[in-house]
Structure formats: structure tokens, C-alpha cells
Design a protein around this motif. Sequence first.
Motif, PDB file in Angstrom:
ATOM      1  N   HIS A 165      -2.629   4.514   9.909  1.00  0.00           N
ATOM      2  CA  HIS A 165      -2.255   5.370  11.040  1.00  0.00           C
ATOM      3  C   HIS A 165      -1.310   6.484  10.594  1.00  0.00           C
ATOM      4  O   HIS A 165      -1.441   7.634  11.033  1.00  0.00           O
ATOM      5  CB  HIS A 165      -1.607   4.529  12.130  1.00  0.00           C
ATOM      6  N   GLN A 166      -0.371   6.151   9.713  1.00  0.00           N
ATOM      7  CA  GLN A 166       0.564   7.178   9.237  1.00  0.00           C
ATOM      8  C   GLN A 166      -0.157   8.201   8.360  1.00  0.00           C
ATOM      9  O   GLN A 166       0.130   9.397   8.417  1.00  0.00           O
ATOM     10  CB  GLN A 166       1.710   6.529   8.464  1.00  0.00           C
ATOM     11  N   GLY A 167      -1.116   7.741   7.554  1.00  0.00           N
ATOM     12  CA  GLY A 167      -1.910   8.673   6.757  1.00  0.00           C
ATOM     13  C   GLY A 167      -2.735   9.604   7.633  1.00  0.00           C
ATOM     14  O   GLY A 167      -2.826  10.807   7.368  1.00  0.00           O
ATOM     15  N   GLY A 168      -3.315   9.041   8.701  1.00  0.00           N
ATOM     16  CA  GLY A 168      -4.054   9.880   9.642  1.00  0.00           C
ATOM     17  C   GLY A 168      -3.151  10.859  10.367  1.00  0.00           C
ATOM     18  O   GLY A 168      -3.538  12.005  10.637  1.00  0.00           O
ATOM     19  N   GLY A 169      -1.896  10.423  10.634  1.00  0.00           N
ATOM     20  CA  GLY A 169      -0.930  11.321  11.258  1.00  0.00           C
ATOM     21  C   GLY A 169      -0.550  12.483  10.360  1.00  0.00           C
ATOM     22  O   GLY A 169      -0.226  13.568  10.849  1.00  0.00           O
ATOM     23  N   ALA A 170      -0.584  12.272   9.043  1.00  0.00           N
ATOM     24  CA  ALA A 170      -0.287  13.362   8.109  1.00  0.00           C
ATOM     25  C   ALA A 170      -1.439  14.362   8.034  1.00  0.00           C
ATOM     26  O   ALA A 170      -1.224  15.545   7.755  1.00  0.00           O
ATOM     27  CB  ALA A 170       0.007  12.794   6.717  1.00  0.00           C
ATOM     28  N   LEU A 171      -2.655  13.885   8.276  1.00  0.00           N
ATOM     29  CA  LEU A 171      -3.820  14.772   8.202  1.00  0.00           C
ATOM     30  C   LEU A 171      -3.822  15.805   9.330  1.00  0.00           C
ATOM     31  O   LEU A 171      -4.255  16.944   9.129  1.00  0.00           O
ATOM     32  CB  LEU A 171      -5.112  13.958   8.256  1.00  0.00           C
ATOM     33  N   SER A 223     -10.081  15.976   0.676  1.00  0.00           N
ATOM     34  CA  SER A 223     -10.104  14.763  -0.152  1.00  0.00           C
ATOM     35  C   SER A 223      -9.356  13.617   0.523  1.00  0.00           C
ATOM     36  O   SER A 223      -9.802  12.459   0.492  1.00  0.00           O
ATOM     37  CB  SER A 223      -9.496  15.057  -1.529  1.00  0.00           C
ATOM     38  N   ALA A 224      -8.224  13.927   1.161  1.00  0.00           N
ATOM     39  CA  ALA A 224      -7.472  12.887   1.864  1.00  0.00           C
ATOM     40  C   ALA A 224      -8.240  12.363   3.072  1.00  0.00           C
ATOM     41  O   ALA A 224      -8.218  11.156   3.357  1.00  0.00           O
ATOM     42  CB  ALA A 224      -6.107  13.429   2.302  1.00  0.00           C
ATOM     43  N   ALA A 225      -8.940  13.252   3.785  1.00  0.00           N
ATOM     44  CA  ALA A 225      -9.746  12.818   4.934  1.00  0.00           C
ATOM     45  C   ALA A 225     -10.876  11.905   4.485  1.00  0.00           C
ATOM     46  O   ALA A 225     -11.212  10.919   5.166  1.00  0.00           O
ATOM     47  CB  ALA A 225     -10.302  14.035   5.664  1.00  0.00           C
ATOM     48  N   PHE A 226     -11.489  12.211   3.337  1.00  0.00           N
ATOM     49  CA  PHE A 226     -12.550  11.352   2.806  1.00  0.00           C
ATOM     50  C   PHE A 226     -12.024   9.958   2.489  1.00  0.00           C
ATOM     51  O   PHE A 226     -12.638   8.941   2.845  1.00  0.00           O
ATOM     52  CB  PHE A 226     -13.152  11.985   1.545  1.00  0.00           C
ATOM     53  N   MET A 227     -10.858   9.884   1.824  1.00  0.00           N
ATOM     54  CA  MET A 227     -10.288   8.587   1.480  1.00  0.00           C
ATOM     55  C   MET A 227      -9.837   7.826   2.723  1.00  0.00           C
ATOM     56  O   MET A 227      -9.927   6.592   2.772  1.00  0.00           O
ATOM     57  CB  MET A 227      -9.112   8.775   0.523  1.00  0.00           C
ATOM     58  N   ALA A 228      -9.360   8.545   3.726  1.00  0.00           N
ATOM     59  CA  ALA A 228      -8.957   7.896   4.977  1.00  0.00           C
ATOM     60  C   ALA A 228     -10.165   7.272   5.677  1.00  0.00           C
ATOM     61  O   ALA A 228     -10.093   6.152   6.193  1.00  0.00           O
ATOM     62  CB  ALA A 228      -8.281   8.911   5.895  1.00  0.00           C
ATOM     63  N   GLU A 229     -11.281   7.988   5.671  1.00  0.00           N
ATOM     64  CA  GLU A 229     -12.503   7.450   6.285  1.00  0.00           C
ATOM     65  C   GLU A 229     -13.006   6.237   5.508  1.00  0.00           C
ATOM     66  O   GLU A 229     -13.460   5.241   6.094  1.00  0.00           O
ATOM     67  CB  GLU A 229     -13.572   8.556   6.309  1.00  0.00           C
ATOM     68  N   ASN A 235     -14.656  -2.592   0.343  1.00  0.00           N
ATOM     69  CA  ASN A 235     -14.156  -3.128   1.607  1.00  0.00           C
ATOM     70  C   ASN A 235     -13.141  -2.173   2.239  1.00  0.00           C
ATOM     71  O   ASN A 235     -12.425  -1.464   1.541  1.00  0.00           O
ATOM     72  CB  ASN A 235     -13.499  -4.492   1.394  1.00  0.00           C
ATOM     73  N   LYS A 236     -13.108  -2.174   3.540  1.00  0.00           N
ATOM     74  CA  LYS A 236     -12.095  -1.377   4.241  1.00  0.00           C
ATOM     75  C   LYS A 236     -10.742  -2.078   4.129  1.00  0.00           C
ATOM     76  O   LYS A 236     -10.665  -3.300   3.957  1.00  0.00           O
ATOM     77  CB  LYS A 236     -12.486  -1.189   5.704  1.00  0.00           C
ATOM     78  N   ILE A 237      -9.663  -1.284   4.225  1.00  0.00           N
ATOM     79  CA  ILE A 237      -8.318  -1.854   4.137  1.00  0.00           C
ATOM     80  C   ILE A 237      -7.501  -1.624   5.405  1.00  0.00           C
ATOM     81  O   ILE A 237      -6.421  -2.195   5.557  1.00  0.00           O
ATOM     82  CB  ILE A 237      -7.547  -1.275   2.927  1.00  0.00           C
ATOM     83  N   CYS A 238      -8.016  -0.801   6.293  1.00  0.00           N
ATOM     84  CA  CYS A 238      -7.227  -0.460   7.484  1.00  0.00           C
ATOM     85  C   CYS A 238      -7.104  -1.623   8.465  1.00  0.00           C
ATOM     86  O   CYS A 238      -6.254  -1.579   9.359  1.00  0.00           O
ATOM     87  CB  CYS A 238      -7.839   0.759   8.188  1.00  0.00           C
ATOM     88  N   ASP A 239      -7.948  -2.642   8.315  1.00  0.00           N
ATOM     89  CA  ASP A 239      -7.777  -3.826   9.150  1.00  0.00           C
ATOM     90  C   ASP A 239      -6.626  -4.695   8.667  1.00  0.00           C
ATOM     91  O   ASP A 239      -6.142  -5.572   9.384  1.00  0.00           O
ATOM     92  CB  ASP A 239      -9.074  -4.641   9.185  1.00  0.00           C
ATOM     93  N   LYS A 240      -6.177  -4.449   7.439  1.00  0.00           N
ATOM     94  CA  LYS A 240      -5.044  -5.204   6.873  1.00  0.00           C
ATOM     95  C   LYS A 240      -3.758  -4.373   6.838  1.00  0.00           C
ATOM     96  O   LYS A 240      -2.663  -4.907   6.991  1.00  0.00           O
ATOM     97  CB  LYS A 240      -5.393  -5.673   5.455  1.00  0.00           C
ATOM     98  N   ALA A 291       0.860  -1.192   0.000  1.00  0.00           N
ATOM     99  CA  ALA A 291       0.000   0.000   0.000  1.00  0.00           C
ATOM    100  C   ALA A 291       0.894   1.239   0.000  1.00  0.00           C
ATOM    101  O   ALA A 291       1.751   1.392   0.869  1.00  0.00           O
ATOM    102  CB  ALA A 291      -0.910   0.001   1.224  1.00  0.00           C
ATOM    103  N   LYS A 292       0.712   2.110  -1.010  1.00  0.00           N
ATOM    104  CA  LYS A 292       1.511   3.329  -1.137  1.00  0.00           C
ATOM    105  C   LYS A 292       0.574   4.509  -1.376  1.00  0.00           C
ATOM    106  O   LYS A 292      -0.507   4.352  -1.953  1.00  0.00           O
ATOM    107  CB  LYS A 292       2.508   3.220  -2.292  1.00  0.00           C
ATOM    108  N   PHE A 293       1.008   5.688  -0.957  1.00  0.00           N
ATOM    109  CA  PHE A 293       0.168   6.860  -1.119  1.00  0.00           C
ATOM    110  C   PHE A 293      -0.042   7.198  -2.597  1.00  0.00           C
ATOM    111  O   PHE A 293      -1.066   7.749  -2.981  1.00  0.00           O
ATOM    112  CB  PHE A 293       0.762   8.062  -0.371  1.00  0.00           C
ATOM    113  N   GLN A 294       0.931   6.838  -3.464  1.00  0.00           N
ATOM    114  CA  GLN A 294       0.805   7.144  -4.893  1.00  0.00           C
ATOM    115  C   GLN A 294      -0.356   6.409  -5.544  1.00  0.00           C
ATOM    116  O   GLN A 294      -0.826   6.807  -6.615  1.00  0.00           O
ATOM    117  CB  GLN A 294       2.099   6.772  -5.641  1.00  0.00           C
TER     118      GLN A 294
END
Length: 206
Positions: free
Chosen positions: A165-171, A136-142, A154-159, A74-77
Motif C-alpha cells: 500500500h505504501q509503495g502504491g501511495g508513492a506511485l 518500472s515501479a508500477a510493473f513491480m507493484a502489479e 507468487n504474489k507478496i501483497c497478501d503477506k 520487505a524493503k524497497f532496496q
Amino acid sequence: MTSEGEEKPEVVGSKQENIISVSKRKHDQIVLVLRVVAFLATATATIVMGLNKETKTLVVGAIGSNPITATLEAKFQQTPAFLFFLIANALASVHNLVMLALEIFGGMLDCKGFRLVIITILDMVILAVVAAGASSAAFMAELGKNGNSHAKWNKICDKFERFCHQGGGALIPSFIALLLLLLISAISIIKLHNQKLTTPHHATTP
């Protein structure tokens, strides 16, 4: 009598100019501090999002009792919203650096008062860009955290817990920078308004 009457407006005018200059210095100092903190916040958001990736080996199926695994990354790009978020915060960082340089060294570059107008417009543009990127990033994080049952996403944060967590830390620093940029824009507009109010006074002085 006439000499006394002529001296009073000059004294009042000088007092007003002193008050205006003191107020301007205070505004400049506040904006300087806000810009430094906003730069640190946007730079932090850019770096944290830019380093955000996670590789995991997951079980994707099974043949009999033998599990089938696949290594996924999983990458931000891979998410355009996160890429736009990084670009928006990087632009804001560069903008604040340039504005800091102008605040410190740009007094001689003021051309008939247009410098403040240009700075105010650029501040509002960057404010809009950072707001769009953070939203837009907050929407994708949610979406990554909870998924969407109606769209069968499907959600991916369980995997990919660390990635989320790092993406949320950037927000967090990005939204802090957004608030600071809003304050900077408000102060710039107030300074521009005060400048317009004082211009006729200076224009009428012989």
C-alpha cells in the motif's frame, strides 16, 4: 508623409513586443506554479518510497503440530525497480529546485538565449527518467499484487499489505509529477518556438 510612415511600424512593433512580453510573463508564472507542484509531488514520492519497509513474522513450516516461524523484512532496496524509482524522483526533485532558482533569480544568467534551450533539454531528460522509474515501479507493484502464474512467481501483497500500500501511495504523486513535467516541457517548447519567431524581428530593427 515620410515621418508618419516611419512612425507606424514603430507603434505596431511596440504593441507586438508588449503582447509578447505579457504572454511570456504568463507562461513564466504558469511554469513556476507547475514546477512547485511537481517538486512537491516528486519529493513526496521519494520520501514515501524511501521509508517503505515492513517486518513480519510468518509461519514457513511445521514440525508435527509445532509451527516454524521466520521473521522476514520487505524493503524497497531489495527491488532494483523501486530503487531506480527513488533515484529518478530524487533527481527530478533536485532538477525542479534548480529550475525554480533559475526561474526566479536566473534572468541575469541568460547567455544569448541558450538558457531556455538548456532548460528545455533538461526538462525532457528528467521527464524520460521519471517516466522510466514510475513505469518500472508500477510493473513491480502489479507483480507483487497479483504474481505471475506462468512464471510461477507468487504474489507478496497478501503477506506484506502495508509495504504494498505504501509503495502504491508513492506511485500516485510520481505519476502526477510525470503529467506536470509533460506540461512544463510542452510550455518550454512553445516558449522556445516563440523565441525563434521573434528573433528575426529584433535582428532586423536598426
